[in-house]
Motif scaffolding. Structure first.
Motif, PDB file in Angstrom:
ATOM      1  N   ALA A   1     -10.015 -12.720  -5.035  1.00  0.00           N
ATOM      2  CA  ALA A   1      -9.793 -12.313  -3.645  1.00  0.00           C
ATOM      3  C   ALA A   1     -10.575 -11.041  -3.326  1.00  0.00           C
ATOM      4  CB  ALA A   1      -8.305 -12.113  -3.379  1.00  0.00           C
TER       5      ALA A   1
ATOM      6  N   GLN B   1     -13.550 -10.775  -0.597  1.00  0.00           N
ATOM      7  CA  GLN B   1     -13.446  -9.779   0.468  1.00  0.00           C
ATOM      8  C   GLN B   1     -14.712  -8.937   0.522  1.00  0.00           C
ATOM      9  OE1 GLN B   1      -9.698  -7.525   1.248  1.00  0.00           O
ATOM     10  NE2 GLN B   1     -10.918  -5.803   0.524  1.00  0.00           N
TER      11      GLN B   1
ATOM     12  N   GLN C   1     -12.661 -10.088   5.023  1.00  0.00           N
ATOM     13  CA  GLN C   1     -11.329 -10.682   5.090  1.00  0.00           C
ATOM     14  C   GLN C   1     -11.254 -11.843   6.074  1.00  0.00           C
ATOM     15  OE1 GLN C   1      -8.640  -7.439   5.947  1.00  0.00           O
ATOM     16  NE2 GLN C   1      -8.531  -6.838   3.795  1.00  0.00           N
TER      17      GLN C   1
ATOM     18  N   THR D   1     -13.083 -15.099   4.793  1.00  0.00           N
ATOM     19  CA  THR D   1     -12.335 -15.622   3.652  1.00  0.00           C
ATOM     20  C   THR D   1     -11.033 -16.263   4.108  1.00  0.00           C
ATOM     21  OG1 THR D   1     -13.305 -13.950   2.188  1.00  0.00           O
ATOM     22  CG2 THR D   1     -11.286 -15.035   1.423  1.00  0.00           C
TER      23      THR D   1
ATOM     24  N   ILE E   1      -5.749 -11.251   2.576  1.00  0.00           N
ATOM     25  CA  ILE E   1      -6.787 -11.269   1.546  1.00  0.00           C
ATOM     26  C   ILE E   1      -6.819  -9.924   0.824  1.00  0.00           C
ATOM     27  CG2 ILE E   1      -9.276 -11.537   1.098  1.00  0.00           C
ATOM     28  CD1 ILE E   1      -7.769 -14.128   1.990  1.00  0.00           C
TER      29      ILE E   1
END
Length: 135
Positions: A20, A24, A29, A32, A44
């Motif tokens: 994650a 990012q 963010q 994603t 995220i």
């Protein structure tokens, strides 16, 4: 070992917080979150900091997105990866890869077996491989 095999191995072995965090860093963010189908992009960041753990289906989608990003990063910059995910792609019926990832609510193998139309994770990772080969 191919770039896809290396990316898959890394996606399977890495901690979800590291995945994650890396997504990012590369995608941000919002991209994603949209790609994996969650509504709050700040989640995220919480995944990346280890403050929250995703449910298994969300974790799987994070790993799939990470694999695609790693395939692309083997030869491309983060800026190119973002542009590739957001732009239309001829191998994906001129749709943006991020749209297909966002819509992919079925297991990849099932989705591919059901239809000949390129959709979901399987087609996106294949398109990523073709893009890198052409670089």
């Amino acid at each position: 070992m191919t770039a896809r095999e290396r990316a898959h191995r890394e996606a399977v072995r890495a901690e979800i917080s590291a995945i994650a965090g890396r997504l990012q860093d590369v995608l941000g963010q919002r991209i994603t979150a949209y790609a994996i189908g969650i509504s709050d992009p700040r989640t995220i960041g919480r995944y990346g900091r280890g403050e929250q753990r995703p449910q298994p289906p969300t974790a799987q989608r994070l790993r799939q997105l990470y694999e695609i990003v790693q395939v692309l990063l083997a030869r491309e910059t983060a800026e190119t990866v973002r542009a590739w995910l957001l732009g239309s792609h001829p191998l994906l019926e001129n749709r943006a890869p991020v749209e297909l990832l966002h819509e992919d609510d079925h297991p990849p193998v099932e989705r591919t077996a059901v239809t000949d139309v390129p959709t979901g994770y399987v087609s996106v990772v294949s398109a990523a491989e073709e893009f890198v080969k052409g670089a």
